[in-house]
Design a protein around this motif. Structure first.
Motif, mmCIF file in Angstrom:
data_model
loop_
_atom_site.group_PDB
_atom_site.id
_atom_site.type_symbol
_atom_site.label_atom_id
_atom_site.label_comp_id
_atom_site.label_asym_id
_atom_site.label_seq_id
_atom_site.Cartn_x
_atom_site.Cartn_y
_atom_site.Cartn_z
ATOM 1 N N VAL A 306 -3.942 85.736 -21.946
ATOM 2 C CA VAL A 306 -3.115 84.917 -22.828
ATOM 3 C C VAL A 306 -1.702 85.491 -22.843
ATOM 4 N N LEU A 307 -0.740 84.659 -22.465
ATOM 5 C CA LEU A 307 0.666 85.061 -22.488
ATOM 6 C C LEU A 307 1.359 84.342 -23.637
ATOM 7 N N GLY A 308 2.272 85.027 -24.288
ATOM 8 C CA GLY A 308 3.043 84.405 -25.349
ATOM 9 C C GLY A 308 2.603 84.795 -26.752
ATOM 10 N N LEU A 309 1.585 85.648 -26.835
ATOM 11 C CA LEU A 309 1.142 86.124 -28.159
ATOM 12 C C LEU A 309 2.155 87.158 -28.630
ATOM 13 N N CYS A 310 2.838 86.861 -29.701
ATOM 14 C CA CYS A 310 3.826 87.837 -30.138
ATOM 15 C C CYS A 310 3.122 88.990 -30.851
ATOM 16 N N GLU A 311 3.891 90.045 -31.088
ATOM 17 C CA GLU A 311 3.267 91.298 -31.512
ATOM 18 C C GLU A 311 2.575 91.216 -32.869
ATOM 19 N N ASN A 312 3.022 90.298 -33.733
ATOM 20 C CA ASN A 312 2.400 90.249 -35.063
ATOM 21 C C ASN A 312 1.082 89.473 -35.063
ATOM 22 N N LEU A 313 0.663 88.973 -33.908
ATOM 23 C CA LEU A 313 -0.622 88.279 -33.839
ATOM 24 C C LEU A 313 -1.688 89.253 -33.319
ATOM 25 N N PRO A 314 -2.801 89.360 -34.031
ATOM 26 C CA PRO A 314 -3.777 90.389 -33.681
ATOM 27 C C PRO A 314 -4.697 90.006 -32.534
ATOM 28 N N HIS A 315 -4.627 88.772 -32.087
ATOM 29 C CA HIS A 315 -5.618 88.274 -31.126
ATOM 30 C C HIS A 315 -5.569 89.028 -29.797
ATOM 31 N N TRP A 541 20.188 92.781 -6.197
ATOM 32 C CA TRP A 541 20.164 94.059 -5.490
ATOM 33 C C TRP A 541 19.077 94.981 -6.042
ATOM 34 N N GLY A 542 18.790 94.846 -7.330
ATOM 35 C CA GLY A 542 17.865 95.782 -7.971
ATOM 36 C C GLY A 542 16.432 95.288 -7.908
ATOM 37 N N GLU A 543 15.532 96.172 -8.291
ATOM 38 C CA GLU A 543 14.106 95.832 -8.329
ATOM 39 C C GLU A 543 13.795 95.081 -9.622
ATOM 40 N N PRO A 544 12.884 94.113 -9.574
ATOM 41 C CA PRO A 544 12.545 93.399 -10.808
ATOM 42 C C PRO A 544 11.662 94.232 -11.728
ATOM 43 N N ARG A 545 11.727 93.888 -12.996
ATOM 44 C CA ARG A 545 10.829 94.485 -13.988
ATOM 45 C C ARG A 545 10.105 93.308 -14.637
ATOM 46 N N SER A 546 8.777 93.358 -14.662
ATOM 47 C CA SER A 546 8.018 92.230 -15.201
ATOM 48 C C SER A 546 8.158 92.161 -16.713
ATOM 49 N N GLY A 547 8.300 90.942 -17.233
ATOM 50 C CA GLY A 547 8.272 90.759 -18.680
ATOM 51 C C GLY A 547 6.856 91.017 -19.178
ATOM 52 N N ASP A 548 6.704 91.439 -20.407
ATOM 53 C CA ASP A 548 5.357 91.739 -20.907
ATOM 54 C C ASP A 548 4.654 90.456 -21.349
ATOM 55 N N SER A 549 3.439 90.613 -21.888
ATOM 56 C CA SER A 549 2.618 89.441 -22.168
ATOM 57 C C SER A 549 3.069 88.691 -23.419
ATOM 58 N N THR A 550 4.143 89.149 -24.084
ATOM 59 C CA THR A 550 4.637 88.363 -25.213
ATOM 60 C C THR A 550 5.487 87.175 -24.717
ATOM 61 N N TYR A 551 5.811 87.162 -23.436
ATOM 62 C CA TYR A 551 6.525 86.010 -22.875
ATOM 63 C C TYR A 551 5.492 84.986 -22.411
ATOM 64 N N SER A 552 5.698 83.746 -22.779
ATOM 65 C CA SER A 552 4.681 82.759 -22.418
ATOM 66 C C SER A 552 4.812 82.344 -20.952
ATOM 67 N N ARG A 553 5.939 82.682 -20.330
ATOM 68 C CA ARG A 553 6.080 82.467 -18.886
ATOM 69 C C ARG A 553 6.232 83.818 -18.227
ATOM 70 N N GLU A 554 5.574 83.996 -17.086
ATOM 71 C CA GLU A 554 5.787 85.221 -16.340
ATOM 72 C C GLU A 554 7.250 85.268 -15.937
ATOM 73 N N VAL A 555 7.868 86.420 -16.093
ATOM 74 C CA VAL A 555 9.293 86.503 -15.801
ATOM 75 C C VAL A 555 9.593 87.838 -15.138
ATOM 76 N N TYR A 556 10.525 87.807 -14.179
ATOM 77 C CA TYR A 556 11.050 89.026 -13.574
ATOM 78 C C TYR A 556 12.446 89.240 -14.141
ATOM 79 N N PHE A 557 12.646 90.392 -14.767
ATOM 80 C CA PHE A 557 13.971 90.709 -15.300
ATOM 81 C C PHE A 557 14.727 91.619 -14.337
ATOM 82 N N PHE A 558 16.039 91.450 -14.327
ATOM 83 C CA PHE A 558 16.917 92.282 -13.504
ATOM 84 C C PHE A 558 18.049 92.763 -14.395
#
Ligand SMILES: [Ca+2]
Ligand SMILES: [Ca+2]
Ligand SMILES: [Ca+2]
Length: 654
Positions: A306-315, A541-558
């Motif tokens: 499950v992606l998009g569960l924010c931190e205050n949700l215990p699920h 130019w840089g390597e991507p860093r994956s967004g964590d599971s609180t993002y509802s879409r998989e994302v690569y950050f730079f």
């Protein structure tokens, strides 16, 4: 072993440790012998029984890691500090399962315990061969019981640990197919899509026994699927769509078993799909007209992230389909929450929490796989006031993949690459490209680091055309100016290798700090411009860093600290020429194009020397060798010369 662990690295009192620590990459399993750590992967499939085996010999420190009876990794256990392998294990001690002991025989903590089920833990006094490990994994007895047989009565139980009886078959049964019933009746194409969203195929029974199991599963899961012995009960994966009369299953394999009713198949090119009746007989039918229940078959258990569960949700973030309940699949979370169907909606519940997540499908056969809007009851969404809804993604896609809104999976490289790849084209939605923090002030130039006051900007001027107006003693120069700089305040997302796709819109540029360069000795007020002609982009130019599971879409950050912003624009400027052209083209004379930085760029001047034309621009010019007059924090980056070289010495040719 079945479940997951939460724990921390123990003090060195434990001679042997083998677990799945949360602070090691989630895919890995860690172990230590004599205080030396190593990591093996892949890890366990959560929610399903798997045999795990680690072998080790003290003489040469060789270890081999097996899951499900197959070798997955091996290595030598040595540490940088200790060149010698760990000593042999001393006699007497504690064997603790499901915990690491913080002190000898104790110091257990509930929040560091293994959560799940463990069975048949054994120790051997020798290294088992690969064949023996495979036998053990299938509950075969070839390797014997070893030093320590599995005796359920021999263990001391701590905290909430308890002994339960598990049928041997549940642990040792042959794996798969794992079945998910789709109901109520749904169109064939929808059933096919739902199965593919969970990495499964529409089921086709392999023999009479399997056919009966399938039929019973559907009837028991949702009695509404059954319309009578001679009415169609469910879609099968069997089709003769590609070649009329040649029936294959959903994986394109030839049929091993068929159970056509008398007179069927009879639909020719009009009927290319198969349905099974309540009595188990098959008929060819048209996929376009009817709706029936269906079953998805998969080789592996259905595990949803499950992606998009924010931190205050215990699920829980991970769920395994354990069974069916209330006519639909039932998903159990790794710890205690679950996702299940009740009346007309999907509910994600955590027993210790009043926060309930629910998704009400428009059509009753819609599943929550993929990206859906869920309602949050008992809490305000992700802590944002008035936000009672949440985009959640229930995905089966593996790491490095993007989940389309409909649940299908794509490699992350296809995300935001200006080509629609998802069936619903959702890979090209919400391509943000850039996040500008609220604290951003566009009149303040970026800094290269905390201590560095100056900031490097690369400037590249490329002459495109020169025209000499002899009677006015002027040169009209068409040139392209390329500026590149880093702005570490910014974060970019899903950058493409092809910078053209990372194009910055004018409204982006108008919110950013932009270096300005003037062409000082050109006639009139000539300087760099930001307008419709300006071509702005981000260079990956840089390597991507994956967004964590609180993002509802998989994302690569730079980070903006590694991936430069680039601006390109063409200009035309007129220079007064002090050349005496009387002898042209039989002599060599020199003129300068003067480029200076201006406006808010005092911090730049230290690192970027203004270009004062160290070389001549030729009238019938040759652009020759170049100066690198810019460095990034003192380090010149080799990214292809043309990006970095300024207009250089032109020599008057003959
Ligand atoms: Ca046909
Ligand atoms: Ca027919
Ligand atoms: Ca795409």
């Amino acid at each position: 072993m079945k479940g997951s662990t939460h724990g921390c690295f123990p003090p060195p009192t434990n001679y042997f440790l083998f677990f799945h620590p949360p602070d090691v990459k989630a895919d890995n399993t860690a172990f230590s012998i004599g205080g030396i750590w190593s990591v093996a992967k892949p890890s366990l499939v959560p929610g399903s029984w798997v045999s795990v085996c680690l072998s080790y010999t003290a003489q040469d420190a060789l270890w081999t890691y097996y899951t499900a009876g197959k070798e997955r990794a091996s290595g030598t256990l040595r540490s940088s500090k200790r060149k010698t392998p760990p000593a042999e294990v001393a006699p007497s001690g504690w064997l603790v399962v499901g915990q690491d002991q913080d002190k000898f025989g104790g110091g257990f903590q509930a929040d560091q315990s293994f959560r799940g089920q463990v069975a048949r833990v054994r120790l051997w006094g020798r290294v088992l061969g690969a064949g023996e490990v495979a036998q053990v994994a299938e509950c075969g007895g070839g390797a014997g019981d070893g030093l320590l047989p599995w005796l359920t009565g021999a263990w001391t139980l701590n905290h909430t640990a308890r002994v339960i009886e598990i049928p041997r078959d549940e642990i040792c049964r042959k794996k798969g197919p794992y079945r998910t019933v789709l109901s109520p009746a749904l169109p064939y194409s929808t059933a096919e899509k739902q199965c593919s969203a969970i990495k499964a195929n529409l089921a086709t029974p392999g023999n009479r026994e399997d056919s009966d199991r399938l039929r019973t599963l559907v009837q028991e899961t949702d009695p509404s699927c059954y319309g009578g012995p001679n009415q169609p009960l469910l879609w099968l994966g069997a089709t003769d769509e590609k070649q009329e009369g040649e029936w294959v299953d959903a994986k394109d394999a030839a049929m091993r078993f068929t159970a056509w009713a008398a007179g069927q198949p009879n639909g020719g090119r009009r009927e290319n799909n198969a349905a099974m009746t309540g009595a188990g007989a098959w008929a060819d039918v048209s996929s376009k007209v009817f709706s029936y229940c269906a079953v998805c078959d998969a080789a592996d258990p259905l595990v949803l992230t499950v992606l998009g569960l924010c931190e205050n949700l215990p699920h829980d973030h991970y769920y395994v389909q354990e069974s069916h309940a209330n006519t639909k699949p039932y998903f159990r979370g790794y710890t205690v929450s679950n996702i299940s169907w009740l009346e007309d909606r999907w509910l994600a519940k955590h027993p210790d929490s009043k926060i309930l997540l629910s998704y009400t499908p428009i059509l009753p056969y819609e599943y929550p796989f993929g990206r859906r809007g869920w309602v949050v009851e008992g809490a305000e969404g992700c802590g944002r006031p008035g936000d009672g809804s949440l985009a959640l993604t229930l995905t089966t896609c593996s790491r490095g993949n993007f989940t389309c809104d409909d649940g299908s999976c794509l490699p992350m490289e296809m995300r935001c690459d200006s080509q629609a790849d998802c069936p619903d084209e959702s890979d090209e939605n919400h391509c943000e490209l850039m996040t500008i923090p609220e604290s951003y002030r566009r009149h303040i130039p970026p800094r290269s680091s905390q201590n560095d006051a100056a900031y490097p900007v690369s400037l590249h001027v490329s002459v495109l055309a020169l025209e000499i107006i002899t009677d006015k003693m002027e040169i009209v120069m068409d040139f392209e100016v390329t500026l590149q700089w880093l702005d570490r305040r910014l974060v970019f997302s899903d950058l493409n290798e092809d910078s053209v796709i990372n194009g910055l819109r004018l409204d982006h540029l108008n919110r950013l700090w932009i270096p300005e360069v003037s062409f000082a000795n050109a006639k009139g007020n000539a300087h760099t411009l930001i307008d419709g002609e300006t071509d702005g982009s981000i260079l990956r130019w840089g390597e991507p860093r994956s967004g964590d599971s609180t993002y509802s879409r998989e994302v690569y950050f730079f980070t903006g600290a590694e991936n430069p912003i680039q601006l390109k624009r063409k200009y035309s400027a007129t220079y007064s020429c002090s050349l005496n052209l009387a002898l042209y083209p039989f002599d060599t004379q020199v003129t300068h194009e003067q480029v200076t930085t201006m406006k808010g760029m005092n911090c730049l001047v230290e690192n970027v020397r203004s270009y004062t034309g160290s070389g001549a621009l030729a009238c019938d010019f040759v652009l020759g060798a170049v100066d690198d007059f810019v460095s990034w924090g003192g380090q010149r980056r080799q990214r292809g010369k043309e990006n970095w070289n300024s207009v250089g010495r032109g020599r008057r040719g003959r």
